[in-house]
Enzyme design. Structure first.
Site, PDB file in Angstrom:
ATOM      1  N   HIS A   1     -15.878  -4.534   6.345  1.00  5.54           N
ATOM      2  CA  HIS A   1     -15.150  -4.494   5.065  1.00  5.54           C
ATOM      3  C   HIS A   1     -15.682  -5.489   4.049  1.00  5.54           C
ATOM      4  O   HIS A   1     -15.045  -5.747   3.039  1.00  5.54           O
ATOM      5  CB  HIS A   1     -13.644  -4.702   5.290  1.00  5.54           C
ATOM      6  CG  HIS A   1     -13.102  -3.759   6.302  1.00  5.54           C
ATOM      7  ND1 HIS A   1     -13.069  -2.399   6.092  1.00  5.54           N
ATOM      8  CD2 HIS A   1     -12.642  -3.946   7.550  1.00  5.54           C
ATOM      9  CE1 HIS A   1     -12.607  -1.813   7.185  1.00  5.54           C
ATOM     10  NE2 HIS A   1     -12.336  -2.723   8.074  1.00  5.54           N
TER      11      HIS A   1
ATOM     12  N   ARG B   1      -8.108  -7.348  -9.759  1.00  3.34           N
ATOM     13  CA  ARG B   1      -8.931  -8.536 -10.060  1.00  3.34           C
ATOM     14  C   ARG B   1     -10.301  -8.078 -10.564  1.00  3.34           C
ATOM     15  O   ARG B   1     -10.637  -6.897 -10.415  1.00  3.34           O
ATOM     16  CB  ARG B   1      -9.115  -9.338  -8.781  1.00  3.34           C
ATOM     17  CG  ARG B   1      -9.902  -8.555  -7.742  1.00  3.34           C
ATOM     18  CD  ARG B   1     -10.095  -9.272  -6.424  1.00  3.34           C
ATOM     19  NE  ARG B   1     -11.002  -8.544  -5.560  1.00  3.34           N
ATOM     20  CZ  ARG B   1     -10.632  -7.554  -4.739  1.00  3.34           C
ATOM     21  NH1 ARG B   1      -9.371  -7.188  -4.688  1.00  3.34           N
ATOM     22  NH2 ARG B   1     -11.512  -6.911  -3.991  1.00  3.34           N
TER      23      ARG B   1
ATOM     24  N   GLU C   1      -2.263   7.906   8.016  1.00  2.00           N
ATOM     25  CA  GLU C   1      -3.030   8.822   7.159  1.00  2.00           C
ATOM     26  C   GLU C   1      -3.944   9.670   8.032  1.00  2.00           C
ATOM     27  O   GLU C   1      -4.358   9.243   9.116  1.00  2.00           O
ATOM     28  CB  GLU C   1      -3.916   8.036   6.182  1.00  2.00           C
ATOM     29  CG  GLU C   1      -3.195   7.267   5.117  1.00  2.00           C
ATOM     30  CD  GLU C   1      -4.161   6.501   4.219  1.00  2.00           C
ATOM     31  OE1 GLU C   1      -5.377   6.441   4.552  1.00  2.00           O
ATOM     32  OE2 GLU C   1      -3.709   5.950   3.199  1.00  2.00           O
TER      33      GLU C   1
ATOM     34  N   LYS D   1       0.816  -1.232   0.000  1.00  2.29           N
ATOM     35  CA  LYS D   1       0.000   0.000   0.000  1.00  2.29           C
ATOM     36  C   LYS D   1       0.844   1.274   0.000  1.00  2.29           C
ATOM     37  O   LYS D   1       0.427   2.302  -0.532  1.00  2.29           O
ATOM     38  CB  LYS D   1      -0.942  -0.006   1.206  1.00  2.29           C
ATOM     39  CG  LYS D   1      -1.828  -1.238   1.289  1.00  2.29           C
ATOM     40  CD  LYS D   1      -2.625  -1.465   0.019  1.00  2.29           C
ATOM     41  CE  LYS D   1      -3.347  -2.780   0.019  1.00  2.29           C
ATOM     42  NZ  LYS D   1      -3.864  -3.151  -1.310  1.00  2.29           N
TER      43      LYS D   1
HETATM   44  C1  MV4 Z   1      -9.571   4.910   5.494  1.00 10.43           C
HETATM   45  C2  MV4 Z   1     -10.760   5.349   6.127  1.00 10.43           C
HETATM   46  C3  MV4 Z   1     -10.817   6.678   6.589  1.00 10.43           C
HETATM   47  N1  MV4 Z   1      -9.742   7.484   6.454  1.00 10.43           N
HETATM   48  N2  MV4 Z   1      -8.535   5.748   5.361  1.00 10.43           N
HETATM   49  C4  MV4 Z   1     -10.867   0.298   5.091  1.00 10.43           C
HETATM   50  C5  MV4 Z   1     -10.027  -0.838   4.595  1.00 10.43           C
HETATM   51  C6  MV4 Z   1      -9.214  -0.254   3.545  1.00 10.43           C
HETATM   52  N3  MV4 Z   1      -9.872  -0.467   2.257  1.00 10.43           N
HETATM   53  C7  MV4 Z   1      -9.119   1.209   3.848  1.00 10.43           C
HETATM   54  N4  MV4 Z   1     -10.233   1.510   4.708  1.00 10.43           N
HETATM   55  C8  MV4 Z   1     -10.443   2.760   5.175  1.00 10.43           C
HETATM   56  N5  MV4 Z   1      -9.454   3.637   5.030  1.00 10.43           N
HETATM   57  C9  MV4 Z   1      -8.618   7.015   5.862  1.00 10.43           C
HETATM   58  N6  MV4 Z   1      -7.553   7.834   5.757  1.00 10.43           N
HETATM   59  C10 MV4 Z   1     -11.830   4.443   6.263  1.00 10.43           C
HETATM   60  C11 MV4 Z   1     -11.650   3.149   5.823  1.00 10.43           C
HETATM   61  C12 MV4 Z   1     -12.769   2.242   6.025  1.00 10.43           C
HETATM   62  C13 MV4 Z   1     -13.505   1.848   4.940  1.00 10.43           C
HETATM   63  C14 MV4 Z   1     -13.147   2.250   3.654  1.00 10.43           C
HETATM   64  C15 MV4 Z   1     -13.953   1.845   2.609  1.00 10.43           C
HETATM   65  C16 MV4 Z   1     -15.074   1.064   2.830  1.00 10.43           C
HETATM   66  C17 MV4 Z   1     -15.396   0.648   4.079  1.00 10.43           C
HETATM   67  C18 MV4 Z   1     -14.621   1.026   5.164  1.00 10.43           C
HETATM   68  C19 MV4 Z   1     -14.938   0.606   6.449  1.00 10.43           C
HETATM   69  C20 MV4 Z   1     -14.163   0.999   7.492  1.00 10.43           C
HETATM   70  C21 MV4 Z   1     -13.065   1.833   7.275  1.00 10.43           C
END
Ligand code: MV4
Length: 502
Positions: free
Chosen positions: A234, A290, A199, A115
Site C-alpha cells: 500500500h 490532503r 465488498e 469508509k
Molecule cells: C479493494 C481491492 C480489491 N477489491 N477492494 C487497498 C487498501 C485500500 N485503499 C483498499 N484496497 C483495496 N481494496 C476490493 N473490493 C484491492 C485493494 C488493494 C489495493 C488497492 C489499491 C492499490 C493497491 C492495493 C493493494 C492491495 C489491495
C-alpha cells in the site's frame, strides 16, 4: 493570510515553502532535533524547534505546533500529508485557535475517514461503488450470509480503516468466519474500532485516482487521473498521468464522478478520489482529503500548481477555470526515491548522505527534502524525494526517466533507484499493462541482478569517497598545496569529465 506554518518535514515541507514564497507568504517551518539542519528548516523564512526526534514528541504534537503558531503569529497551518493531515481533531483545533487550516473542514475529514459513511454518501450521489455493504456487518454470521449472496471471493475491510489495515480476502465459505474475526481484531487494534464491512473482491484492478480542486464559492473541477497501481504494501512507488488504460470517454465519466463526489461533501481545497478500475468499469474506493505525494504528475500535464491553489483557495480566491478550460498536455511519471534496498525486501537503510548528485535537463524535476551531509534515520518515512519527468509522449517520458535515474547518485544510504530503472526497462510496464498486482507478477524487479554499469559506478564512487574520508581523518591538516589550487581529490580524478570511472 500573510504567514503559513508548515506542520510537516521533508520534501513536502520544502514544496509548500516554495509555493508560499512564490505567493509572497511568509513560511514558518517547525522541526525536530533530527531535522535541525534539514532543508525545510533552512529554506523557510523562520524555523521553530518542536522537540526531540520521535514524531510523537514533535510533528504529531498538536499542542507544540499550536504553541509555535501562536508565538510566531502564523495566520494559517498547512499539514502537508501524513502526520496530522487527515486528523479531524487537528483541523478543528486549528480553526478553534482562530487560524486557517489549509484543507477541508474537520467534518469532511471525519466523513471521508469513515469508509462506510463515505460509501453511503457516494451511493446517494450516484457515484459507482464496489458492490458490497455500506454498513458494518454485525457479526460473522451476517458476513457468511452476505458473502454467500454476493458470491466469492469477497474482501472484508475496516470501516475506520484505509491503506489496507484490517483487510482480509475470503476466497470461499470455509474462510469467511476466520477472516472476519481476524479483520475485526486488526481493525480494533489499529483504529480502536473493529467495525468491518464487505465488498466483492476485484482480483486484478488498477488503482486510478482523480485529482479534484474546489473553492469556497461552490466551484469544483477535476484535473484528470493518476495511475498508481505500482505499489508495495500500500505504499505507492511509481505514479503517472495520464493512465495508459483510460480512453477519453472513460476519463470524462470518471472525472464527472469525482466532481460529483466532491460536490456531495461541499469539498474545498485539493482532494483525491480513489477508484479501482477493472475491465472498463470503475468503482469508488476512498476519498483522500490532503495533497498527495504524487501531485506533481498532475501539475506537469495540466500546468496548474496544486499547492499554490491550496493556498489561494484557503484565502478565499475563486477557481479561474471552467472544466473545459482544464487541458492536458503530454505525459508525466514520478518515481519515489526512498532509503530502502529493493534487493533486501526494501529494507530501510540509514546513514549519512556523503554525496548527492541530482539529475536535470529538460522535463526533469526533483522534489526533494535531503542534502549531502544529512543523516537519514528511522524516525520518519523513508521518502528522500521524488524524481518526476514530463515528455510529450509516454514513451518519451519513460526514456527521460531512465536517463534521469542514471544521473542520480547518492552515496551514504541505499536507495531504490535501481528498482525504478528496472521498472522503466520492464516490458509490461512499457506496454502499460499494469494492475495492483504488478510487483507480485514481476518478482524479478526486486532481485539482485548482475551488477549494472551505474551500480558499478556507484560502488566505485562509494569506495573512493570512503577511502578519501579515511585518509582525511588520518592525514595531518594540509597547509596549502604547492600548485596554489587544492590537489584534485580521488573523487574528482575518478569522475572528472576526462577521468575514467574506475
Ligand atoms: C479493494 C481491492 C480489491 N477489491 N477492494 C487497498 C487498501 C485500500 N485503499 C483498499 N484496497 C483495496 N481494496 C476490493 N473490493 C484491492 C485493494 C488493494 C489495493 C488497492 C489499491 C492499490 C493497491 C492495493 C493493494 C492491495 C489491495
Amino acid at each position: 493570510m500573510e504567514s503559513v506554518l508548515i506542520a510537516n518535514r521533508g520534501e513536502i515541507a520544502v514544496r509548500i515553502i516554495r509555493a508560499c514564497r512564490e505567493l509572497g507568504i511568509r513560511s514558518i517551518a517547525v522541526y525536530s532535533d533530527a531535522d535541525a539542519d534539514a532543508p525545510h528548516a533552512r529554506l523557510a523564512d523562520e524555523a521553530w524547534r518542536l522537540g526531540p526526534a520521535p514524531s510523537s514528541e514533535s510533528y504529531l504534537r498538536v499542542d507544540r505546533i499550536l504553541d509555535v503558531a501562536a508565538r510566531s503569529g502564523a495566520a494559517a497551518i498547512h499539514p502537508g500529508y501524513g502526520f496530522l493531515a487527515e486528523r479531524a481533531p487537528f483541523a478543528r483545533a486549528v480553526t478553534e485557535a482562530g487560524l486557517v487550516f489549509i484543507g477541508p473542514s474537520g467534518t469532511t475529514i471525519d466523513e471521508m475517514g469513515d469508509k462506510t459513511r463515505a460509501r453511503t454518501r457516494m451511493q446517494e450521489a450516484g457515484v459507482p461503488i464496489v458492490p458490497g455493504t455500506t454498513e458494518p456487518l454485525s457479526d460473522a454470521d451476517e458476513a457468511e450470509e452476505v458473502a454467500a449472496s454476493m458470491g466469492y471471493p469477497v474482501l472484508l475491510k475496516a470501516a475506520a480503516g484505509g491503506g489496507g489495515k484490517g483487510m482480509r480476502v475470503a476466497e470461499d465459505p470455509e474462510k469467511i468466519r476466520r477472516s472476519f474475526e481476524a479483520a475485526a481484531r486488526e481493525a480494533e487494534s489499529a483504529f480502536g474500532d473493529g467495525s468491518i464491512y464487505i465488498e466483492k473482491y476485484l482480483t486484478r484492478p488498477r488503482h486510478i485516482e482523480i485529482q479534484v480542486l474546489g473553492d469556497t464559492h461552490g466551484n469544483v473541477v477535476h484535473l484528470g487521473e493518476r495511475e498508481c497501481s505500482i505499489q508495495r504494501r500500500h505504499q505507492k512507488l511509481v505514479e503517472e498521468a495520464p493512465s495508459p488504460a483510460l480512453d477519453p470517454e472513460t476519463r470524462r465519466r470518471m472525472g464527472e464522478a469525482a466532481v460529483t463526489a466532491a460536490r456531495a461533501v461541499d469539498y474545498a481545497g485539493a482532494g483525491t478520489i480513489e477508484f479501482l478500475w477493472q475491465d472498463g468499469d470503475f468503482y469508488f474506493l476512498e476519498m483522500n482529503t490532503r495533497i498527495q505525494v504524487e501531485h506533481p504528475v498532475t501539475e506537469l500535464i495540466t500546468g496548474i500548481d496544486l499547492v499554490e491553489w491550496q493556498l489561494r483557495v484557503a484565502r478565499g480566491e475563486r477557481l479561474p477555470w471552467s472544466q473545459d478550460e482544464i487541458t492536458f498536455e503530454g505525459h508525466a511519471i514520478e518515481c519515489r526515491i526512498t532509503s530502502e534496498n529493493p534487493d533486501e525486501g526494501f529494507l530501510p537503510s540509514t546513514g549519512r548522505i556523503r554525496h548527492l548528485e541530482l539529475p536535470g535537463g529538460p522535463g526533469v524535476r526533483w522534489d526533494g527534502g535531503v542534502t549531502a551531509g544529512m543523516e537519514v534515520g528511522l524516525h520518519y518515512d523513508p521518502l528522500l524525494g521524488k524524481l518526476i519527468v514530463w515528455a510529450p509522449t509516454r514513451e518519451g517520458a519513460i526514456e527521460r526517466m531512465r536517463r534521469a535515474l542514471g544521473e542520480f547518485a547518492l552515496v551514504g544510504v541505499d536507495t531504490c533507484v535501481t528498482f525504478h530503472s528496472r521498472v522503466m526497462a520492464e516490458e509490461a510496464f512499457r506496454a502499460g499493462d499494469l494492475s495492483i498486482r504488478y510487483l507480485e507478477e514481476h518478482p524479478e524487479l526486486t532481485r539482485a541482478p548482475e551488477r549494472t554499469d551505474s551500480e558499478l559506478r556507484l560502488a566505485a564512487a562509494a569506495a573512493v569517497l570512503l577511502e578519501e574520508e579515511r585518509r582525511r581523518e588520518l592525514a595531518p591538516p594540509r597547509i596549502g598545496s604547492g600548485s596554489g589550487g587544492r590537489a584534485r581529490s580521488d573523487w574528482q580524478r575518478a569522475f572528472s569529465p576526462h577521468g575514467e570511472a574506475r
